[in-house]
Design a protein around this motif. Structure first.
Motif, PDB file in Angstrom:
ATOM      1  N   LEU A 135     128.582  -8.103   2.174  1.00 37.85           N
ATOM      2  CA  LEU A 135     129.043  -8.079   0.788  1.00 37.85           C
ATOM      3  C   LEU A 135     127.850  -8.160  -0.168  1.00 37.85           C
ATOM      4  CD1 LEU A 135     131.304  -7.993  -1.267  1.00 37.85           C
ATOM      5  CD2 LEU A 135     131.522 -10.470  -1.050  1.00 37.85           C
ATOM      6  N   ARG A 136     126.868  -8.985   0.179  1.00 36.32           N
ATOM      7  CA  ARG A 136     125.671  -9.089  -0.668  1.00 36.32           C
ATOM      8  C   ARG A 136     124.954  -7.748  -0.752  1.00 36.32           C
ATOM      9  NH1 ARG A 136     120.924 -13.635  -0.484  1.00 36.32           N
ATOM     10  NH2 ARG A 136     119.817 -12.804  -2.270  1.00 36.32           N
ATOM     11  N   GLN A 137     124.813  -7.057   0.375  1.00 37.16           N
ATOM     12  CA  GLN A 137     124.164  -5.743   0.353  1.00 37.16           C
ATOM     13  C   GLN A 137     124.972  -4.756  -0.482  1.00 37.16           C
ATOM     14  OE1 GLN A 137     123.914  -5.204   4.592  1.00 37.16           O
ATOM     15  NE2 GLN A 137     121.703  -5.573   4.585  1.00 37.16           N
ATOM     16  N   ALA A 138     126.290  -4.753  -0.324  1.00 37.53           N
ATOM     17  CA  ALA A 138     127.137  -3.854  -1.107  1.00 37.53           C
ATOM     18  C   ALA A 138     126.979  -4.130  -2.604  1.00 37.53           C
ATOM     19  CB  ALA A 138     128.593  -3.985  -0.684  1.00 37.53           C
ATOM     20  N   ARG A 139     126.809  -5.402  -2.951  1.00 36.38           N
ATOM     21  CA  ARG A 139     126.639  -5.790  -4.350  1.00 36.38           C
ATOM     22  C   ARG A 139     125.247  -5.422  -4.858  1.00 36.38           C
ATOM     23  NH1 ARG A 139     125.958 -11.729  -4.814  1.00 36.38           N
ATOM     24  NH2 ARG A 139     123.834 -11.059  -4.428  1.00 36.38           N
ATOM     25  N   ASP A 140     124.229  -5.740  -4.067  1.00 29.95           N
ATOM     26  CA  ASP A 140     122.841  -5.599  -4.529  1.00 29.95           C
ATOM     27  C   ASP A 140     122.316  -4.164  -4.483  1.00 29.95           C
ATOM     28  OD1 ASP A 140     122.834  -8.302  -4.967  1.00 29.95           O
ATOM     29  OD2 ASP A 140     121.569  -8.787  -3.231  1.00 29.95           O
ATOM     30  N   VAL A 141     122.899  -3.307  -3.662  1.00 29.97           N
ATOM     31  CA  VAL A 141     122.333  -1.971  -3.497  1.00 29.97           C
ATOM     32  C   VAL A 141     122.319  -1.193  -4.807  1.00 29.97           C
ATOM     33  CG1 VAL A 141     124.463  -0.785  -2.758  1.00 29.97           C
ATOM     34  CG2 VAL A 141     122.229   0.062  -2.015  1.00 29.97           C
ATOM     35  N   VAL A 142     123.331  -1.370  -5.634  1.00 31.82           N
ATOM     36  CA  VAL A 142     123.358  -0.622  -6.891  1.00 31.82           C
ATOM     37  C   VAL A 142     122.206  -1.059  -7.789  1.00 31.82           C
ATOM     38  CG1 VAL A 142     124.710  -0.125  -8.962  1.00 31.82           C
ATOM     39  CG2 VAL A 142     125.814  -0.129  -6.727  1.00 31.82           C
ATOM     40  N   ARG A 143     121.947  -2.354  -7.879  1.00 33.79           N
ATOM     41  CA  ARG A 143     120.826  -2.830  -8.698  1.00 33.79           C
ATOM     42  C   ARG A 143     119.492  -2.342  -8.123  1.00 33.79           C
ATOM     43  NH1 ARG A 143     119.730  -4.542 -13.838  1.00 33.79           N
ATOM     44  NH2 ARG A 143     117.521  -4.956 -13.751  1.00 33.79           N
ATOM     45  N   LEU A 144     119.356  -2.373  -6.805  1.00 37.02           N
ATOM     46  CA  LEU A 144     118.133  -1.859  -6.187  1.00 37.02           C
ATOM     47  C   LEU A 144     117.924  -0.386  -6.511  1.00 37.02           C
ATOM     48  CD1 LEU A 144     118.337  -3.567  -2.685  1.00 37.02           C
ATOM     49  CD2 LEU A 144     116.702  -4.072  -4.508  1.00 37.02           C
ATOM     50  N   ILE A 145     119.002   0.373  -6.479  1.00 30.97           N
ATOM     51  CA  ILE A 145     118.902   1.795  -6.807  1.00 30.97           C
ATOM     52  C   ILE A 145     118.479   1.974  -8.260  1.00 30.97           C
ATOM     53  CG2 ILE A 145     120.259   3.903  -7.147  1.00 30.97           C
ATOM     54  CD1 ILE A 145     121.778   3.148  -4.560  1.00 30.97           C
ATOM     55  N   PHE A 146     119.088   1.211  -9.182  1.00 30.23           N
ATOM     56  CA  PHE A 146     118.695   1.313 -10.584  1.00 30.23           C
ATOM     57  C   PHE A 146     117.243   0.896 -10.795  1.00 30.23           C
ATOM     58  CE2 PHE A 146     123.354   0.963 -11.799  1.00 30.23           C
ATOM     59  CZ  PHE A 146     123.443   2.311 -12.115  1.00 30.23           C
ATOM     60  N   ASP A 147     116.792  -0.128 -10.095  1.00 29.33           N
ATOM     61  CA  ASP A 147     115.388  -0.528 -10.189  1.00 29.33           C
ATOM     62  C   ASP A 147     114.474   0.610  -9.719  1.00 29.33           C
ATOM     63  OD1 ASP A 147     116.053  -3.009 -11.217  1.00 29.33           O
ATOM     64  OD2 ASP A 147     115.796  -4.058  -9.297  1.00 29.33           O
ATOM     65  N   GLN A 148     114.869   1.290  -8.636  1.00 31.20           N
ATOM     66  CA  GLN A 148     114.105   2.445  -8.145  1.00 31.20           C
ATOM     67  C   GLN A 148     114.080   3.555  -9.195  1.00 31.20           C
ATOM     68  OE1 GLN A 148     112.304   2.854  -5.408  1.00 31.20           O
ATOM     69  NE2 GLN A 148     111.830   4.989  -5.770  1.00 31.20           N
ATOM     70  N   PHE A 149     115.211   3.830  -9.826  1.00 29.44           N
ATOM     71  CA  PHE A 149     115.252   4.843 -10.879  1.00 29.44           C
ATOM     72  C   PHE A 149     114.285   4.479 -12.002  1.00 29.44           C
ATOM     73  CE2 PHE A 149     120.047   5.954 -10.152  1.00 29.44           C
ATOM     74  CZ  PHE A 149     119.741   6.491  -8.930  1.00 29.44           C
ATOM     75  N   ASP A 150     114.258   3.194 -12.374  1.00 27.20           N
ATOM     76  CA  ASP A 150     113.398   2.761 -13.476  1.00 27.20           C
ATOM     77  C   ASP A 150     111.923   2.889 -13.117  1.00 27.20           C
ATOM     78  OD1 ASP A 150     113.584   1.831 -16.199  1.00 27.20           O
ATOM     79  OD2 ASP A 150     112.638  -0.024 -15.489  1.00 27.20           O
ATOM     80  N   ARG A 151     111.568   2.678 -11.847  1.00 24.63           N
ATOM     81  CA  ARG A 151     110.183   2.875 -11.420  1.00 24.63           C
ATOM     82  C   ARG A 151     109.823   4.361 -11.454  1.00 24.63           C
ATOM     83  NH1 ARG A 151     111.661  -1.183  -7.966  1.00 24.63           N
ATOM     84  NH2 ARG A 151     112.007   0.155  -6.167  1.00 24.63           N
ATOM     85  N   GLN A 152     110.767   5.214 -11.071  1.00 25.02           N
ATOM     86  CA  GLN A 152     110.515   6.653 -11.067  1.00 25.02           C
ATOM     87  C   GLN A 152     110.504   7.225 -12.480  1.00 25.02           C
ATOM     88  OE1 GLN A 152     113.758   7.961  -8.602  1.00 25.02           O
ATOM     89  NE2 GLN A 152     112.645   7.618  -6.704  1.00 25.02           N
ATOM     90  N   THR A 153     111.358   6.702 -13.338  1.00 26.33           N
ATOM     91  CA  THR A 153     111.498   7.176 -14.715  1.00 26.33           C
ATOM     92  C   THR A 153     111.473   5.960 -15.627  1.00 26.33           C
ATOM     93  OG1 THR A 153     112.932   8.949 -13.904  1.00 26.33           O
ATOM     94  CG2 THR A 153     112.920   8.563 -16.283  1.00 26.33           C
ATOM     95  N   PRO A 154     110.293   5.540 -16.062  1.00 19.14           N
ATOM     96  CA  PRO A 154     110.221   4.355 -16.923  1.00 19.14           C
ATOM     97  C   PRO A 154     111.170   4.483 -18.118  1.00 19.14           C
ATOM     98  CG  PRO A 154     108.033   5.005 -16.239  1.00 19.14           C
ATOM     99  CD  PRO A 154     108.972   6.093 -15.788  1.00 19.14           C
ATOM    100  N   GLY A 155     111.913   3.400 -18.379  1.00 15.32           N
ATOM    101  CA  GLY A 155     112.880   3.398 -19.472  1.00 15.32           C
ATOM    102  C   GLY A 155     114.282   3.774 -19.057  1.00 15.32           C
ATOM    103  N   PHE A 156     114.471   4.112 -17.773  1.00 16.21           N
ATOM    104  CA  PHE A 156     115.804   4.519 -17.311  1.00 16.21           C
ATOM    105  C   PHE A 156     116.854   3.457 -17.633  1.00 16.21           C
ATOM    106  CE2 PHE A 156     119.233   4.654 -14.222  1.00 16.21           C
ATOM    107  CZ  PHE A 156     119.585   5.988 -14.216  1.00 16.21           C
ATOM    108  N   LEU A 157     116.558   2.198 -17.313  1.00 12.49           N
ATOM    109  CA  LEU A 157     117.535   1.128 -17.524  1.00 12.49           C
ATOM    110  C   LEU A 157     117.840   0.937 -18.999  1.00 12.49           C
ATOM    111  CD1 LEU A 157     116.353  -1.500 -14.881  1.00 12.49           C
ATOM    112  CD2 LEU A 157     118.210   0.157 -14.693  1.00 12.49           C
TER     113      LEU A 157
END
Length: 188
Positions: free
Chosen positions: A160-182
């Protein structure tokens, strides 16, 4: 089976219901555009229900037709549109999914990431990241909903923790790839 609208009405009379889930076969048998399904969706509209649909790419064209015909029925697609094996997914399937974003009554669940890789997926499911980014950018933050993947996820090796946290991890990855994404999506 025939009579879906009557069964839905009966259920709503017995139990307070905010939404319903419906799983379709992998192959499109045409049911979603049948008279029976039309009556079922009309009943869902009358009951003010969200219709959550487990359907993959074979159904996307019909889902678009249904969304246009029933614009007051919110449709929520399971597991990022159930596109599997994203490393080799046909671009046509991905494009068909993001095209559904033209219908304001269609949303997508951010769930099922463990099932979208060519091999046994390993948390945090990197093969799903780019697919999810395209879906998120097409549908936007108001039409993407987190799904817990429970009770199925533990069978697939996802806590359940992984299911919850994966979306935030993905958004963090997007923000590293595209600064300002979040900030662009006011997700901070």
């Amino acid at each position: 089976r025939p009579g879906a609208a009557a069964r839905l009405r009966g259920r709503c009379e017995r139990v307070s219901t905010a939404g319903i889930g419906h799983c379709l076969d992998e192959a499109n048998d045409g049911w979603l555009t049948s008279e029976d399904a039309d009556a079922w969706l009309s009943e869902a509209r009358a009951q003010r229900l969200v219709v959550s649909i487990a359907a993959g790419p074979a159904w996307f064209e019909d889902i678009g037709r249904v969304a246009a015909h029933h614009p007051d029925v919110p449709l929520l697609l399971h597991h990022v549109g159930m596109i599997r094996h994203v490393a080799v997914a046909a671009e046509a399937d991905v494009q068909a999914l993001v095209t559904l974003a033209m219908h304001p009554n269609i949303g997508v669940k951010a769930s099922g990431f463990y099932a979208g890789s060519d091999e046994t997926a390993e948390y945090p499911y990197p093969a799903q990241m780019m697919l999810f980014r395209r879906v998120y950018e097409a549908f936007g933050p108001r039409r993407v909903t987190w799904g817990s993947d429970y009770p199925v996820a533990p069978w697939e090796g996802c806590s359940l923790r992984q299911a919850r946290d994966v979306v935030r991890l993905i958004f963090d990855q997007f923000d590293r790839q595209t600064p300002g994404f979040l900030e662009r999506y006011d997700f901070t």
